[in-house]
Write a protein that holds these residues in place. Structure first.
Motif, PDB file in Angstrom:
ATOM      1  N   MET A  84       0.021  -1.456  -5.714  1.00  0.00           N
ATOM      2  CA  MET A  84      -1.090  -2.412  -5.803  1.00  0.00           C
ATOM      3  C   MET A  84      -1.656  -2.634  -4.398  1.00  0.00           C
ATOM      4  O   MET A  84      -0.889  -2.772  -3.445  1.00  0.00           O
ATOM      5  CB  MET A  84      -0.606  -3.763  -6.336  1.00  0.00           C
ATOM      6  N   LEU A  85      -2.959  -2.708  -4.302  1.00  0.00           N
ATOM      7  CA  LEU A  85      -3.599  -2.826  -2.987  1.00  0.00           C
ATOM      8  C   LEU A  85      -4.736  -3.841  -3.003  1.00  0.00           C
ATOM      9  O   LEU A  85      -5.318  -4.130  -4.046  1.00  0.00           O
ATOM     10  CB  LEU A  85      -4.196  -1.480  -2.576  1.00  0.00           C
TER      11      LEU A  85
ATOM     12  N   GLY B  31       2.694  -9.193  -6.648  1.00  0.00           N
ATOM     13  CA  GLY B  31       3.701  -9.042  -5.600  1.00  0.00           C
ATOM     14  C   GLY B  31       3.964  -7.570  -5.309  1.00  0.00           C
ATOM     15  O   GLY B  31       4.093  -6.766  -6.236  1.00  0.00           O
ATOM     16  N   VAL B  32       4.044  -7.229  -4.012  1.00  0.00           N
ATOM     17  CA  VAL B  32       4.302  -5.840  -3.608  1.00  0.00           C
ATOM     18  C   VAL B  32       5.304  -5.817  -2.459  1.00  0.00           C
ATOM     19  O   VAL B  32       5.530  -6.828  -1.786  1.00  0.00           O
ATOM     20  CB  VAL B  32       3.003  -5.126  -3.125  1.00  0.00           C
ATOM     21  N   GLY B  33       5.878  -4.645  -2.224  1.00  0.00           N
ATOM     22  CA  GLY B  33       6.648  -4.403  -1.009  1.00  0.00           C
ATOM     23  C   GLY B  33       5.726  -3.822   0.049  1.00  0.00           C
ATOM     24  O   GLY B  33       4.780  -3.100  -0.285  1.00  0.00           O
ATOM     25  N   PHE B  34       5.983  -4.128   1.302  1.00  0.00           N
ATOM     26  CA  PHE B  34       5.011  -3.790   2.343  1.00  0.00           C
ATOM     27  C   PHE B  34       5.282  -2.464   3.055  1.00  0.00           C
ATOM     28  O   PHE B  34       4.590  -2.125   3.998  1.00  0.00           O
ATOM     29  CB  PHE B  34       4.878  -4.952   3.323  1.00  0.00           C
ATOM     30  N   LEU B  35       6.302  -1.706   2.598  1.00  0.00           N
ATOM     31  CA  LEU B  35       6.485  -0.347   3.116  1.00  0.00           C
ATOM     32  C   LEU B  35       5.687   0.671   2.301  1.00  0.00           C
ATOM     33  O   LEU B  35       5.303   1.722   2.791  1.00  0.00           O
ATOM     34  CB  LEU B  35       7.962   0.042   3.110  1.00  0.00           C
ATOM     35  N   ASP B  36       5.472   0.348   1.006  1.00  0.00           N
ATOM     36  CA  ASP B  36       4.789   1.323   0.146  1.00  0.00           C
ATOM     37  C   ASP B  36       3.798   0.673  -0.823  1.00  0.00           C
ATOM     38  O   ASP B  36       3.129   1.351  -1.570  1.00  0.00           O
ATOM     39  CB  ASP B  36       5.824   2.128  -0.661  1.00  0.00           C
TER      40      ASP B  36
ATOM     41  N   GLU C 172       4.364  -0.844  -3.446  1.00  0.00           N
ATOM     42  CA  GLU C 172       4.791  -0.715  -4.833  1.00  0.00           C
ATOM     43  C   GLU C 172       4.967  -2.115  -5.419  1.00  0.00           C
ATOM     44  O   GLU C 172       5.463  -3.028  -4.743  1.00  0.00           O
ATOM     45  CB  GLU C 172       6.120   0.057  -4.904  1.00  0.00           C
ATOM     46  N   SER C 173       4.547  -2.280  -6.650  1.00  0.00           N
ATOM     47  CA  SER C 173       4.718  -3.548  -7.339  1.00  0.00           C
ATOM     48  C   SER C 173       6.191  -3.950  -7.330  1.00  0.00           C
ATOM     49  O   SER C 173       7.070  -3.105  -7.462  1.00  0.00           O
ATOM     50  CB  SER C 173       4.229  -3.414  -8.787  1.00  0.00           C
TER      51      SER C 173
END
Lengths: 123, 419
Positions: free
Chosen positions: B312-313, B296-301, B303-304
Motif C-alpha cells: 500500500m502506498l 497500516g504498512v511496514g516501512f521496509l517494503d 506491505e500491508s
C-alpha cells in the motif's frame, strides 16, 4: 534514443512557465533500466539515490535551475554534498537535507550518481 | 529468457541457493492499482529495478492531473493543462501493461483484481488508491448538488475550475470561507497555501473582500510561522484565521455554515475541504486497519500489516509520525516499495536501511514560495521512518528564488513519477 527537452511531444509546459530558469542540458537521455543488482552494486546507495531523483530528475537529469547532477565526477558531487552539510556552500534546501546523512552515506550517493552511465533504454 | 538471466544474476550476486530461487520464481507479475504519484512511480521503478517483472498498471484516466500547483490554477497563474501528463508515452517507455479501467474490487487473499467482467490474479498487488472524501459528519453535504455548489477542489480536476470561477465572480467586498478538516488529510500545508493564494487574488482583484479560514485543528498544521507572518504582514484584516472550528452543517443553497463553537457564518464562496480516509478500494477490501480510516504498512517494503503480498502506498497509508500525506512522500515510498519487491523477485533481501528526503514547496503569491524539508530514516527499533535529528527545516521567508525552485520541483517530480 535521446529526447530533446526543447520540443517534446509529451512534456509538461510547466517548465516554460518558470521565467528565468537557468540553462539546461541540451539533451536528456531516455530513462534506462537499472542493472539487476549485479555483484558490486551498492544497493543501499542505489535506493538512497532514488530519493534524490524526485527533485533532481530520474538518474539525476533534471529540468531547470541547474538541478542536473548527472555526468559529474564522484569527487565533485561528494565535495558539494559535504560542503552543503558543513554550511560552507549556500543553499535553500540542500544544507537541510545533507545533515540527515552521514559523510560516508553522502560519498556513496555521490559515487552512485557518478558511476551511473546513460544506457539506451530497451524498446 | 531475460527473466531467467535476471534470476541467475541476482542469485550469483547474493550467493543464494534453492529456497530464495523458489521465492523469486513466485514473483513475476505485479499489479499496480492507481496511477497517482505513488502508483505511477512504483510501476516505473519496478521495471527499472527489475526489467524482468511484468507490471500491469490499472488507471482509468488518460492523463495524470497533479494536485501540486493546482492552487496556482485557482489563483490564475497556471492552467489545468500545466498539471497534466499523458499515461500512454510513459507506459510505453517503461514497458508497462496499462489497463485503462477502473478497478471495482480487489481480493487481498487471492491477490485478485476485478474490473468490469474480468478477474486477474497477480503475484503481488500494489495499491495506491489515494483518499476518499468523507462528508459523513457534516450535515447538508450528502447530496451531489451540495457538493457541486460547495467545491472541495482537493483533487485537481473540474472542481479546481469551479472554485476559480466562483472566486472570480464573487461580488466586490464579498466573503470567502475556507474550511480545513481535522488532520490527517492530504497535503498538510495545502490549505494554508490556498488561503495565501486566495488572499493574494483578493488583494489584486477584490481588495475589500475577506477570507475566513475555519480550521478544525487547533493550529496551522504546517509552516505555521511562515503562513501566519505572511497573513499578518501582508493581508492584515483581509485574512481571519479561526482555529478549533468544527463544522456541523452547511446549507449549500444559502451558503450558510454552522459551527459547533463559532455559530453561523454566511459566505459568498465556500471552499469545504472534507475529512478524508483511505480510498474506497482499500476500505472495501478491509485493508484500512488503522482506525478504519488508513492502511497500516511496514516501512521496509510497504506491505500491508494484515495482507501478505499486498503493498500500500501514498495518501491511503498510515505514515510514520511526522510523515505528511503528499505527492513527494508518495514518490519516495513507491521507490522503497519497488526496490523491495524487485529484490524479492531476484532472490535478494530488501534493503534494510531506507532513507527518504521530503521537500515541500508552498506558493504564497504568484511569484514567491516557501519550503519545508525533512529526512526520514528507518529505525529498526520502532520499525518507523524517523526524522533525522538536526536535518530538515524551513525557509526563512518567502522568496522569488524558491518560487523558481518550486516550479522546477513540480516539473521534475512529474517527470520522475509519470515520465
Amino acid at each position: 534514443m535521446a529526447r530533446s527537452i526543447t520540443s517534446p511531444p509529451d512534456r509538461p509546459r510547466l517548465i516554460r512557465k518558470a521565467v528565468g530558469l537557468a540553462a539546461r542540458a541540451a539533451l536528456v537521455m531516455a530513462p534506462a533500466a537499472l542493472a539487476q543488482a549485479p555483484a558490486g552494486t551498492d544497493r543501499e546507495a542505489e535506493l538512497w539515490a532514488a530519493s534524490c531523483m524526485a527533485c533532481h530528475g530520474t538518474d539525476g537529469r533534471a529540468d531547470g535551475v541547474a538541478l542536473t547532477i548527472a555526468d559529474r565526477s564522484e569527487a565533485e558531487l561528494a565535495a558539494a554534498l559535504l560542503a552543503f552539510k558543513a554550511g560552507e556552500r549556500r543553499a535553500t534546501v540542500m544544507h537541510q537535507h545533507t545533515r540527515g546523512y552521514s559523510d560516508e552515506e553522502l560519498r556513496r550517493i555521490a559515487r552512485w550518481f557518478a558511476n551511473r552511465r546513460p544506457v539506451v533504454r530497451r524498446p | 529468457m531475460i527473466g531467467r538471466r535476471g534470476f541467475a544474476l541476482g542469485l550469483a550476486a547474493a550467493g543464494l541457493a534453492a529456497p530464495p530461487l523458489a521465492r523469486a520464481q513466485a514473483l513475476r507479475t505485479v499489479a499496480v492499482i492507481g496511477g497517482g504519484f505513488a502508483g505511477a512511480t512504483a510501476a516505473k521503478y519496478l521495471r527499472r529495478f527489475n526489467p524482468a517483472l511484468e507490471v500491469t498498471l490499472f488507471e482509468p484516466s488518460a492523463a495524470f492531473l497533479m494536485c501540486p500547483l493546482s492552487n496556482r490554477v485557482i489563483e490564475g497563474g497556471l492552467h489545468m493543462r500545466d498539471l497534466a501528463r499523458d499515461y500512454a508515452p510513459y507506459a510505453g517507455r517503461h514497458g508497462l501493461r496499462w489497463v485503462q479501467a477502473r478497478v471495482d474490487a480487489v481480493d487481498p487473499g487471492r491477490r485478485e483484481v476485478r474490473f468490469g467482467t474480468e478477474r486477474q490474479v497477480f503475484d503481488r498487488l500494489v495499491l495506491a488508491p489515494g483518499v476518499e472524501f468523507d462528508y459523513g459528519n457534516i450535515g447538508g453535504m450528502g447530496s451531489a448538488t451540495a457538493q457541486a455548489r460547495v467545491p472541495h477542489a482537493w483533487k485537481a480536476g473540474p472542481q479546481t475550475i469551479v472554485l476559480r470561477n466562483q472566486l472570480r465572480q464573487m461580488p466586490a467586498g464579498g466573503v470567502v470561507a475556507l474550511h480545513i478538516p481535522r488532520a490527517p488529510f492530504r497535503c498538510p500545508p495545502g490549505p494554508y497555501e490556498r488561503a495565501s493564494l486566495v488572499a493574494h487574488l483578493l488583494q489584486q482583484h477584490n481588495p475589500r473582500a475577506k477570507l475566513l479560514v475555519f480550521d478544525a485543528n487547533a493550529e496551522i498544521q504546517s509552516k505555521k510561522g511562515l503562513f501566519s507572518t505572511l497573513w499578518r504582514e501582508r493581508h492584515g484584516a483581509r485574512v481571519e484565521y479561526v482555529p478549533d472550528a468544527e463544522l456541523e452543517h452547511v446549507d449549500a443553497a444559502a451558503l450558510m455554515m454552522r459551527f459547533k463553537m463559532h455559530g453561523v457564518q454566511r459566505a459568498d464562496v465556500i471552499n469545504l475541504i472534507p475529512p478524508q480516509r483511505a480510498g474506497l478500494l482499500a476500505t472495501q477490501a478491509g485493508l484500512a486497519n488503522v482506525g478504519g480510516r488508513w492502511c497500516g504498512v511496514g516501512f521496509l517494503d510497504y506491505e500491508s500489516t494484515i495482507a501478505p503480498g499486498v503493498h500500500m502506498l501514498g495518501d491511503a497509508i498510515q505514515g510514520s509520525p511526522g510523515m505528511p500525506k503528499s505527492g513527494h512522500m508518495a514518490n519516495q515510498q513507491a521507490k522503497v516499495c519497488a526496490a523491495a519487491i524487485a529484490a524479492l523477485s531476484l532472490g535478494l533481501e530488501p534493503v534494510a536501511s531506507p532513507i527518504i528526503a521530503n521537500t515541500c514547496y508552498s506558493f504564497v503569491s504568484h511569484a514567491e514560495a516557501v519550503h519545508v524539508a525533512a529526512v526520514f530514516r528507518y529505525d529498526p527499533a520502532s520499525r518507523q521512518m524517523v526524522p533525522a535529528p538536526g536535518a530538515g527545516g524551513l525557509s526563512e521567508a518567502p522568496s522569488r528564488v524558491e518560487a523558481l525552485y518550486a516550479m522546477a520541483w513540480a516539473s521534475n517530480i512529474l517527470e520522475d513519477s509519470v515520465g
